[in-house]
Write a protein that holds these residues in place. Structure first.
Motif, short mmCIF file in Angstrom:
data_model
loop_
_atom_site.label_atom_id
_atom_site.label_comp_id
_atom_site.label_asym_id
_atom_site.label_seq_id
_atom_site.Cartn_x
_atom_site.Cartn_y
_atom_site.Cartn_z
N MET A 279 0.85 -1.21 0.00
CA MET A 279 0.00 0.00 0.00
C MET A 279 0.88 1.26 0.00
SD MET A 279 -3.32 -0.68 2.42
CE MET A 279 -2.51 -1.23 3.89
N MET A 280 1.97 1.23 0.80
CA MET A 280 2.83 2.42 0.88
C MET A 280 3.58 2.64 -0.43
SD MET A 280 4.11 2.37 4.80
CE MET A 280 4.84 3.97 4.76
N HIS A 281 3.94 1.56 -1.08
CA HIS A 281 4.63 1.68 -2.37
C HIS A 281 3.69 2.34 -3.40
CE1 HIS A 281 7.20 0.80 -5.70
NE2 HIS A 281 6.24 0.10 -6.30
N LEU B 81 3.84 6.03 -5.34
CA LEU B 81 3.73 6.18 -6.80
C LEU B 81 2.55 7.07 -7.18
CD1 LEU B 81 4.34 2.62 -8.33
CD2 LEU B 81 5.76 4.67 -8.56
N PHE B 82 1.45 6.87 -6.43
CA PHE B 82 0.23 7.63 -6.73
C PHE B 82 0.49 9.13 -6.67
CE2 PHE B 82 -3.27 10.13 -5.02
CZ PHE B 82 -4.24 9.92 -5.98
N GLU B 83 1.23 9.57 -5.65
CA GLU B 83 1.49 11.02 -5.51
C GLU B 83 2.16 11.58 -6.76
OE1 GLU B 83 2.40 12.90 -1.43
OE2 GLU B 83 3.34 10.94 -1.40
N ALA B 84 3.23 10.90 -7.19
CA ALA B 84 3.98 11.39 -8.35
C ALA B 84 3.12 11.36 -9.61
CB ALA B 84 5.24 10.55 -8.53
N ILE B 85 2.39 10.25 -9.82
CA ILE B 85 1.58 10.12 -11.04
C ILE B 85 0.42 11.13 -11.02
CG2 ILE B 85 0.05 8.55 -12.33
CD1 ILE B 85 1.92 6.27 -11.34
N ALA B 86 -0.21 11.30 -9.85
CA ALA B 86 -1.35 12.23 -9.76
C ALA B 86 -0.91 13.66 -10.06
CB ALA B 86 -1.98 12.15 -8.37
#
Ligand code: SF4
Ligand code: SF4
Length: 389
Positions: free
Chosen positions: A180-182, A186-191
């Motif tokens: 989940m943390m990984h 990734l979500f932050e950068a992609i978003a």
């Protein structure tokens, strides 16, 4: 060029006589000039504009009798760029195209001085705030900003949907914390990258088109480059807000909040704060997240107590912004603390909560909520610089 300031004795309705007399003399002429101007430019008159704007917050401006006190009181209004009375006239006359082409609503920092001095309680400061919300909806090509500003149930549904999405994701990976943390990282950068490309770039182009191209302003390319400094100064320092009377503490709070927020974003996205082994990065993350939640506690407190004029008419979008920013700072701080105490594995729900807040912030508040004002105001100051003769 700054105009000569009018002397106002707060609380005394008999204001500077010269200003009032002038205001009264031009009151009718002012309205007729606006009508003639709109006819000359073939501006679209929307008789339902006032009703439309009331869905974005402002509803008292019809009480305005055009005395001009608000413009005389406003520390940021100048002879070259006069507001908020002009915006009230445009609104009551339904000059929608002129408002869409105007950058003036972004020049207001909602200090509330004009509302405090208005003899008719027409709330000119709130009108300027509502125009900013309306403009945000106009710039947004998706139309989602407008829908969310106008409909609280829709906003709540969007928050619920993202919560369910995060839960479904956590369930699909068996609540594996490491996984989940990984994905969260990734979500932050992609978003950030996706929202910038898919939402903000087209919206800024639309804003540029409405305010520079459509009104026929010719700007040499050289000026686009030489005026860029205005964008960065507004974004990071909000220097103009210092010109508002009695605003230094509020300006300072905003300043450290922007620095704290951007630094926290940088630390989590680019320095992987939740996994870093570097003590300096770890401490830096703690300090930045603490700044974000301490300042936002004060913002929430001011809105609850309604001590200042600008806090008396909070809309749901204002609440979402400060509460989610507070929760971002708090849950980020707690997550890293639990990692350092080696107890996050036993408290996975804390990370799920942080991830939910993060997803809601990144997919709802940043692209369609009040966060956008931070971006549009910076561009508005840049565009206003381009328009200067
Ligand atoms: S908003 Fe109030 S202060 Fe401003 S012109 Fe109207 S009545 Fe006068
Ligand atoms: S709220 Fe403050 S900055 Fe905005 S128009 Fe009124 S006096 Fe000017």
């Amino acid at each position: 060029m700054r105009k000569k300031r009018t002397i106002i004795i707060k609380g005394n309705r008999v204001k500077n006589q010269e200003s009032r007399t002038k205001s009264q003399d031009i009151r009718c002429l002012d309205s007729w000039l606006l009508i003639l101007k709109s006819k000359e430019k073939m501006s679209r008159v929307n008789p339902k504009f006032a009703t439309e704007l009331s869905k974005y917050g402002s509803s008292d401006f019809n009480a305005c009798f055009n005395c001009g006190n608000c413009t005389a009181t406003c520390s940021l209004s100048t002879t070259d760029s006069s507001f908020p009375r002009e915006m009230i006239r445009y609104t009551t006359l339904g000059l929608e195209d002129d408002i869409k082409a105007s950058l003036k609503p972004w020049e207001c920092y909602y200090c509330g001085e004009c509302s405090a001095e208005c003899p008719r309680q027409a709330e000119p400061g709130e009108l300027m705030m509502s125009l900013r919300r309306w403009l945000t909806a106009k710039y947004d090509w998706t139309g989602l900003s407008g829908l969310m500003y106008k409909s609280l149930p829709l906003s709540i549904a969007a928050f619920m949907l993202t919560f369910v999405g995060v839960l479904a994701f956590a369930f699909s990976v068996d609540f594996n914390l490491e996984h989940m943390m990984h994905v969260g990282h990734l979500f932050e950068a992609i978003a950030i990258a996706s929202i910038m490309v898919v939402i903000f770039v087209p919206n800024i182009i639309r804003m540029w088109y409405f305010t520079i191209v459509q009104p026929g302003t010719k700007v040499p390319f050289k000026k686009y480059v030489s005026s860029m400094g205005e964008f960065f100064v507004t974004m990071f320092v909000q220097k103009r807000a210092l010109d508002c009377d009695d605003n230094r503490f509020r300006w300072f709070e905003h300043f450290i909040l922007v620095i704290g927020y951007l630094s926290l974003l940088f630390t989590t996205v680019f320095m992987d704060w939740f996994s870093t082994q570097y003590l300096a990065v770890n401490i830096f993350g703690y300090v930045m997240s603490a700044i974000v939640f301490i300042v936002t506690v004060d913002f929430v407190n001011s809105r609850i107590k309604k001590k200042k004029v600008m806090n008396q008419k909070s809309q749901p979008s204002d609440w979402f912004f400060v509460i989610w920013l507070f929760l971002m700072g708090l849950t980020a701080f707690m997550t890293r603390l639990f990692i350092d105490l080696n107890i996050l594995e036993m408290n996975k729900w804390l990370y799920i909560l942080h991830f939910t807040i993060l997803v809601q912030w990144a997919l709802i508040i940043v692209p369609f909520g009040k966060w956008t004002h931070f971006l549009y105001r910076s561009f508005a100051m840049y565009f206003a610089k381009l328009k200067e003769k």
